[in-house]
Design a protein around this motif. Sequence first.
Motif, PDB file in Angstrom:
ATOM      1  N   UNK A 139      38.337  35.579  44.233  1.00 12.66           N
ATOM      2  CA  UNK A 139      37.706  34.354  44.703  1.00 12.66           C
ATOM      3  C   UNK A 139      36.199  34.354  44.575  1.00 12.66           C
ATOM      4  N   UNK A 140      35.551  35.436  44.997  1.00 13.85           N
ATOM      5  CA  UNK A 140      34.085  35.430  44.979  1.00 13.85           C
ATOM      6  C   UNK A 140      33.555  35.467  43.546  1.00 13.85           C
ATOM      7  N   UNK A 141      34.278  36.146  42.648  1.00 12.19           N
ATOM      8  CA  UNK A 141      33.851  36.187  41.255  1.00 12.19           C
ATOM      9  C   UNK A 141      34.004  34.807  40.615  1.00 12.19           C
ATOM     10  N   UNK A 142      35.123  34.142  40.892  1.00 16.42           N
ATOM     11  CA  UNK A 142      35.326  32.792  40.363  1.00 16.42           C
ATOM     12  C   UNK A 142      34.287  31.819  40.932  1.00 16.42           C
ATOM     13  N   UNK A 213      35.417  32.103  31.681  1.00 17.62           N
ATOM     14  CA  UNK A 213      35.773  33.482  31.351  1.00 17.62           C
ATOM     15  C   UNK A 213      37.234  33.765  31.692  1.00 17.62           C
ATOM     16  N   UNK A 214      37.912  34.596  30.906  1.00 19.31           N
ATOM     17  CA  UNK A 214      39.307  34.929  31.209  1.00 19.31           C
ATOM     18  C   UNK A 214      39.395  35.788  32.466  1.00 19.31           C
ATOM     19  N   UNK A 215      40.604  35.855  33.028  1.00 17.46           N
ATOM     20  CA  UNK A 215      40.807  36.601  34.272  1.00 17.46           C
ATOM     21  C   UNK A 215      40.432  38.066  34.121  1.00 17.46           C
ATOM     22  N   UNK A 216      40.692  38.646  32.963  1.00 15.14           N
ATOM     23  CA  UNK A 216      40.376  40.060  32.749  1.00 15.14           C
ATOM     24  C   UNK A 216      38.877  40.322  32.910  1.00 15.14           C
ATOM     25  N   UNK A 217      38.070  39.385  32.432  1.00 14.33           N
ATOM     26  CA  UNK A 217      36.622  39.557  32.559  1.00 14.33           C
ATOM     27  C   UNK A 217      36.172  39.373  34.006  1.00 14.33           C
ATOM     28  N   UNK A 218      36.808  38.450  34.725  1.00 15.22           N
ATOM     29  CA  UNK A 218      36.494  38.270  36.140  1.00 15.22           C
ATOM     30  C   UNK A 218      36.862  39.521  36.936  1.00 15.22           C
ATOM     31  N   UNK A 219      37.998  40.137  36.605  1.00 14.07           N
ATOM     32  CA  UNK A 219      38.404  41.369  37.288  1.00 14.07           C
ATOM     33  C   UNK A 219      37.406  42.487  37.029  1.00 14.07           C
ATOM     34  N   UNK A 220      36.939  42.582  35.798  1.00 13.02           N
ATOM     35  CA  UNK A 220      35.942  43.604  35.471  1.00 13.02           C
ATOM     36  C   UNK A 220      34.666  43.377  36.276  1.00 13.02           C
ATOM     37  N   UNK A 221      34.252  42.125  36.396  1.00 16.54           N
ATOM     38  CA  UNK A 221      33.048  41.812  37.168  1.00 16.54           C
ATOM     39  C   UNK A 221      33.267  42.132  38.651  1.00 16.54           C
TER      40      UNK A 221
END
Length: 239
Positions: A139-142, A213-221
Amino acid sequence: MDATQNPLRRALFRFAETGAALSALYHRARLLGAEHLPEQGPVLLVGNHGLWGYETPAFFHLIHQATGRYPLGLAERGFFKIPLVRTVLPWLGGVEGTREKALASLRQGHLVVCYPGGAWETFKKPRHHYTLRWEGTLGFARLAAQARVPIVPFAGFGVDDTFLCPNDERWCVPLAPGEKYRVPLGIGLGPLPLPVKMTFVIGPALTPPPSDAPESRLKHFRDRIATTVRHLLVRACHA
């Protein structure tokens, strides 16, 4: 933050300000890295939450002292099911933790504090002190990506040591009727919390991925922010 809406709201806000200042004094609270906080414009602060969220007023007080800005805090939605709390919390800078309200606060140019661990970190058992459980949230990354605002990571040490809480589930009570979160009861120094020292450390701002950005990039962030907060916790512990 507008504390001038009515006399009651203004009086309550000033009372809370005094309480926050006394809490910071009682805990010898320090804020390191305040130079990473912008003097204006929206920013999302992300870090670890302490037991019961007790440290929040002292932390917000230190931010205001350092920047002249009153931060807003994204609060657990369960609190807004409690009649009196849902009225008073917004007076003191609490914002219901929905994406819509968080986005609105950032677009209005506020300094917004987010605790991704939410109620889990607030009501954690002693064996989980100073641990982050952010794996299930993006949530916070999105939010940062959608609002196009930087994330400023922070960490607080001493925040999980203000009360002694048992691990036994029988010493826990529900946050509110029907709520899944259970609050551990605890003891301090008589009616006061334990006089532990609190140290908050703020790190440099990090730019989020683009909104598409795709979910994978959000997870990395997200994982990058979590790793940074853990490093800041070590620094706060030894400061």
